[in-house]
Design a protein around this motif. Structure first.
Motif, PDB file in Angstrom:
ATOM      1  N   SER A 106      67.927   1.068 -62.255  1.00 48.05           N
ATOM      2  CA  SER A 106      68.990   0.819 -63.224  1.00 48.05           C
ATOM      3  C   SER A 106      68.499   1.175 -64.616  1.00 48.05           C
ATOM      4  CB  SER A 106      69.374  -0.662 -63.197  1.00 48.05           C
ATOM      5  OG  SER A 106      68.332  -1.445 -63.780  1.00 48.05           O
ATOM      6  N   GLU A 107      69.409   1.156 -65.554  1.00 50.25           N
ATOM      7  CA  GLU A 107      69.017   1.244 -66.952  1.00 50.25           C
ATOM      8  C   GLU A 107      68.144   0.029 -67.288  1.00 50.25           C
ATOM      9  OE1 GLU A 107      70.085   3.591 -69.696  1.00 50.25           O
ATOM     10  OE2 GLU A 107      69.995   4.656 -67.787  1.00 50.25           O
ATOM     11  N   PRO A 108      67.148   0.175 -68.159  1.00 44.21           N
ATOM     12  CA  PRO A 108      66.305  -0.987 -68.499  1.00 44.21           C
ATOM     13  C   PRO A 108      67.067  -2.000 -69.344  1.00 44.21           C
ATOM     14  CG  PRO A 108      65.710   0.883 -69.858  1.00 44.21           C
ATOM     15  CD  PRO A 108      66.697   1.399 -68.861  1.00 44.21           C
ATOM     16  N   SER A 109      66.626  -3.233 -69.247  1.00 39.75           N
ATOM     17  CA  SER A 109      67.215  -4.293 -70.062  1.00 39.75           C
ATOM     18  C   SER A 109      66.830  -4.115 -71.521  1.00 39.75           C
ATOM     19  CB  SER A 109      66.705  -5.650 -69.578  1.00 39.75           C
ATOM     20  OG  SER A 109      65.311  -5.768 -69.882  1.00 39.75           O
ATOM     21  N   ALA A 110      67.446  -4.890 -72.382  1.00 43.93           N
ATOM     22  CA  ALA A 110      66.988  -4.957 -73.767  1.00 43.93           C
ATOM     23  C   ALA A 110      65.570  -5.530 -73.790  1.00 43.93           C
ATOM     24  CB  ALA A 110      67.930  -5.827 -74.593  1.00 43.93           C
ATOM     25  N   THR A 111      64.810  -5.163 -74.794  1.00 44.62           N
ATOM     26  CA  THR A 111      63.409  -5.571 -74.883  1.00 44.62           C
ATOM     27  C   THR A 111      63.295  -7.019 -75.343  1.00 44.62           C
ATOM     28  OG1 THR A 111      62.694  -3.323 -75.362  1.00 44.62           O
ATOM     29  CG2 THR A 111      61.201  -5.081 -76.011  1.00 44.62           C
ATOM     30  N   SER A 163      60.506  -5.191 -70.724  1.00 45.21           N
ATOM     31  CA  SER A 163      61.857  -4.896 -70.259  1.00 45.21           C
ATOM     32  C   SER A 163      61.848  -4.923 -68.739  1.00 45.21           C
ATOM     33  CB  SER A 163      62.335  -3.527 -70.764  1.00 45.21           C
ATOM     34  OG  SER A 163      61.527  -2.493 -70.231  1.00 45.21           O
ATOM     35  N   CYS A 164      63.001  -5.090 -68.136  1.00 43.18           N
ATOM     36  CA  CYS A 164      63.091  -5.103 -66.678  1.00 43.18           C
ATOM     37  C   CYS A 164      64.229  -4.206 -66.227  1.00 43.18           C
ATOM     38  CB  CYS A 164      63.257  -6.524 -66.136  1.00 43.18           C
ATOM     39  SG  CYS A 164      64.877  -7.267 -66.444  1.00 43.18           S
ATOM     40  N   SER A 165      64.180  -3.837 -64.979  1.00 47.48           N
ATOM     41  CA  SER A 165      65.219  -3.034 -64.342  1.00 47.48           C
ATOM     42  C   SER A 165      65.283  -3.449 -62.877  1.00 47.48           C
ATOM     43  CB  SER A 165      64.918  -1.533 -64.488  1.00 47.48           C
ATOM     44  OG  SER A 165      63.632  -1.233 -63.977  1.00 47.48           O
ATOM     45  N   TYR A 166      66.164  -2.824 -62.100  1.00 42.80           N
ATOM     46  CA  TYR A 166      66.281  -3.163 -60.677  1.00 42.80           C
ATOM     47  C   TYR A 166      66.712  -1.920 -59.899  1.00 42.80           C
ATOM     48  CZ  TYR A 166      71.304  -3.342 -61.650  1.00 42.80           C
ATOM     49  OH  TYR A 166      72.580  -3.024 -62.035  1.00 42.80           O
ATOM     50  N   ARG A 167      66.542  -2.004 -58.590  1.00 43.19           N
ATOM     51  CA  ARG A 167      67.024  -0.948 -57.699  1.00 43.19           C
ATOM     52  C   ARG A 167      67.568  -1.599 -56.443  1.00 43.19           C
ATOM     53  NH1 ARG A 167      60.943   1.266 -56.893  1.00 43.19           N
ATOM     54  NH2 ARG A 167      60.186  -0.311 -55.416  1.00 43.19           N
ATOM     55  N   THR A 219      65.644  -5.343 -55.826  1.00 38.74           N
ATOM     56  CA  THR A 219      64.244  -5.442 -56.235  1.00 38.74           C
ATOM     57  C   THR A 219      64.180  -5.306 -57.759  1.00 38.74           C
ATOM     58  OG1 THR A 219      63.469  -4.493 -54.151  1.00 38.74           O
ATOM     59  CG2 THR A 219      61.948  -4.437 -56.033  1.00 38.74           C
ATOM     60  N   PHE A 220      63.531  -6.282 -58.408  1.00 38.67           N
ATOM     61  CA  PHE A 220      63.395  -6.270 -59.861  1.00 38.67           C
ATOM     62  C   PHE A 220      62.020  -5.764 -60.257  1.00 38.67           C
ATOM     63  CE2 PHE A 220      66.698  -9.460 -59.171  1.00 38.67           C
ATOM     64  CZ  PHE A 220      67.640  -9.102 -60.126  1.00 38.67           C
ATOM     65  N   LEU A 221      61.957  -5.043 -61.359  1.00 37.38           N
ATOM     66  CA  LEU A 221      60.695  -4.498 -61.863  1.00 37.38           C
ATOM     67  C   LEU A 221      60.557  -4.852 -63.342  1.00 37.38           C
ATOM     68  CD1 LEU A 221      62.228  -2.110 -59.957  1.00 37.38           C
ATOM     69  CD2 LEU A 221      59.893  -1.241 -60.027  1.00 37.38           C
ATOM     70  N   LEU A 222      59.374  -5.337 -63.718  1.00 43.76           N
ATOM     71  CA  LEU A 222      59.079  -5.693 -65.110  1.00 43.76           C
ATOM     72  C   LEU A 222      58.038  -4.728 -65.653  1.00 43.76           C
ATOM     73  CD1 LEU A 222      59.512  -7.869 -67.387  1.00 43.76           C
ATOM     74  CD2 LEU A 222      57.414  -8.941 -66.527  1.00 43.76           C
ATOM     75  N   ARG A 223      58.286  -4.198 -66.855  1.00 45.86           N
ATOM     76  CA  ARG A 223      57.357  -3.266 -67.494  1.00 45.86           C
ATOM     77  C   ARG A 223      56.987  -3.768 -68.879  1.00 45.86           C
ATOM     78  NH1 ARG A 223      57.197   1.475 -64.571  1.00 45.86           N
ATOM     79  NH2 ARG A 223      58.945   1.799 -63.131  1.00 45.86           N
ATOM     80  N   ARG A 224      55.784  -3.362 -69.316  1.00 47.67           N
ATOM     81  CA  ARG A 224      55.286  -3.697 -70.653  1.00 47.67           C
ATOM     82  C   ARG A 224      55.192  -2.409 -71.457  1.00 47.67           C
ATOM     83  NH1 ARG A 224      49.941  -4.315 -72.814  1.00 47.67           N
ATOM     84  NH2 ARG A 224      49.873  -5.842 -74.508  1.00 47.67           N
ATOM     85  N   GLU A 225      55.839  -2.386 -72.621  1.00 46.25           N
ATOM     86  CA  GLU A 225      55.905  -1.183 -73.437  1.00 46.25           C
ATOM     87  C   GLU A 225      54.513  -0.696 -73.820  1.00 46.25           C
ATOM     88  OE1 GLU A 225      57.257  -0.754 -77.885  1.00 46.25           O
ATOM     89  OE2 GLU A 225      59.050  -0.876 -76.616  1.00 46.25           O
ATOM     90  N   GLY A 226      54.271   0.624 -73.614  1.00 45.33           N
ATOM     91  CA  GLY A 226      52.994   1.213 -73.986  1.00 45.33           C
ATOM     92  C   GLY A 226      51.883   0.981 -72.984  1.00 45.33           C
ATOM     93  N   ASP A 227      52.180   0.335 -71.871  1.00 46.97           N
ATOM     94  CA  ASP A 227      51.161   0.045 -70.854  1.00 46.97           C
ATOM     95  C   ASP A 227      51.623   0.635 -69.528  1.00 46.97           C
ATOM     96  OD1 ASP A 227      49.220  -0.938 -69.178  1.00 46.97           O
ATOM     97  OD2 ASP A 227      49.411  -3.023 -69.819  1.00 46.97           O
ATOM     98  N   ASP A 228      51.175   1.849 -69.226  1.00 51.26           N
ATOM     99  CA  ASP A 228      51.594   2.526 -67.996  1.00 51.26           C
ATOM    100  C   ASP A 228      51.024   1.868 -66.751  1.00 51.26           C
ATOM    101  OD1 ASP A 228      52.990   4.350 -69.525  1.00 51.26           O
ATOM    102  OD2 ASP A 228      51.330   5.793 -69.619  1.00 51.26           O
TER     103      ASP A 228
END
Length: 407
Positions: A196-201, A184-188, A150-159
């Protein structure tokens, strides 16, 4: 040993790329680890090697060392290599390949079996462009070394921003983004698993207007042209599937167009007249009459001359025409009157290519060749053209031969 053995993927995407001459298809194998093989402590870890063509022979590489090839009973598109639980003997860098009648194909992407926590980061990249604008769907691609995560995408500063994508049969997930920001993205591996550790931004910008395309002259159009000659200009956009427009000054031109790929267009100008000696720009827009045009390209200039005006004079400084490499050479072109456009012309394999253009206030144009090297060795001449009707042009000056020593 933890069930969540970590994998790091250094990825080489296998994509077909359309060029002006041919379609290039990457025939290298793909290699990945099965996430489900990591769920139980001590389980067998599965590395799957997938071929582009059917084959009966696969081979795994560990730390650059080829392992014994596997010969199948019948042709297949993939083979699963079973490794013992992540222990010292199985940790390492893995690639694979497959054979055809022509021999072994190129090595696959790289998968690192580390046996450490946390899970290493995936790779985040833009699928097309790294900006958003009105009407454009910008996408991000998150790529890992495991299939079935499962992949997860996050936006910096936006919880509040979190996009989730299941990839039961893939090693990657695509996310659409509609706001500028740092992503950045990560996976589990499973719902209760650690991330996982987050990807590069990756930074996505918001642009008020589409960035400019690139306009170039085809080689034969870079010469000093005679009236009646044809010319071809190539406009290349940073994305595919757009509408193009060619302009001469502020005038929109309706000319014959052709294309070999969806990100570029060829403008064909037929039977040029002296008045076509002008500056051209191109631009593009997303499909739709109401969509805004991009910024203009850098200009490209066509030079036409009928050779009816008196020839100018060309001289060089220093007068020695065998300068040392790295020096500055100045070429001066004199015309019998003011208000003209000068062109420095370089002769190359029988072609008279326009090297540079100047419009000085007086009767003399100063052309500079900086840091000369052997590639600047050539015969040079100059011409001048009227900038107002009837747009006549001069005969070429006498040649100046420049020879720079070097390998």
């Amino acid at each position: 040993m933890s069930a969540r053995a970590a994998f790091l993927l250094l990825w080489g995407l296998a994509l077909g790329r359309v060029t002006e001459e041919a379609v290039l298809i990457d025939t290298r194998a793909n290699l990945w680890a099965e996430a489900e093989s990591l769920l139980k402590p001590g389980a067998i870890v599965t590395l799957t090697c997938q071929s582009v063509l059917r084959t009966q022979e696969f081979q795994l590489f560990k730390d650059g060392v080829p392992q014994e090839p596997v010969r199948l009973d019948s042709p297949a598109f993939e083979h699963r290599f079973l490794l013992e639980a992540v222990i010292n003997d199985t940790r390492g860098l893995y690639r694979c390949r497959y054979s055809t009648d022509g021999g072994w194909m190129g090595l696959s992407n790289l998968v690192e079996l580390t046996g450490t926590e946390p899970l290493p980061p995936p790779l985040l990249s833009t699928e097309t462009v790294s900006w958003i604008t009105m009407g454009l769907n910008t996408t991000l691609l998150c790529l890992g070394g495991l299939r079935g995560v499962t992949f997860l995408l996050r936006r910096e500063g936006d919880d509040q921003f979190l996009e989730v994508a299941e990839a039961p049969k893939a090693m990657q997930a695509t996310f659409s983004v509609h706001r500028a920001g740092n992503y950045s993205c990560s996976y589990r591996i499973h719902a209760a698993g650690a991330l996982s550790e987050p990807s590069a931004t990756v930074t996505i910008e918001e642009l008020a207007r589409l960035p400019p395309p690139t306009l170039t002259l085809e080689r034969e159009s870079s010469e000093v042209l005679r009236p009646g000659s044809p010319a071809t200009l190539t406009c290349v956009a940073p994305l595919s599937g757009v509408d193009f427009q060619l302009r001469r000054g502020e005038e929109v031109l309706q000319v014959l167009m052709s294309s070999t790929s969806p990100d570029r267009i060829f403008f064909h100008l037929d039977k040029l007249a002296l008045g076509d000696s002008h500056v051209y720009t191109c631009r593009y827009r997303l499909h739709g009459e109401l969509m805004p045009w991009s910024l203009d390209s850098a200009p490209a200039e066509l030079v036409l001359s009928d050779g009816t005006l008196p020839a100018p004079e060309l001289s060089a400084e220093p007068a020695v025409l065998s300068p040392k490499p790295g020096t500055l050479v100045q070429l001066q072109c004199w015309a019998p009157r003011t208000g003209v456009r000068f062109a420095l012309v370089r002769e190359n394999a029988g072609r008279r290519l326009v090297h540079s253009l100047l419009s000085p206030a007086g009767t003399k144009a100063h052309f500079e060749l900086h840091d000369v090297s052997v590639v600047d060795s050539a015969n040079y001449s100059c011409i001048y053209t009227d900038t107002a009707p009837p747009f006549a042009g001069s005969a070429p000056s006498a040649r100046v031969e420049l020879r720079v020593d070097g390998s």
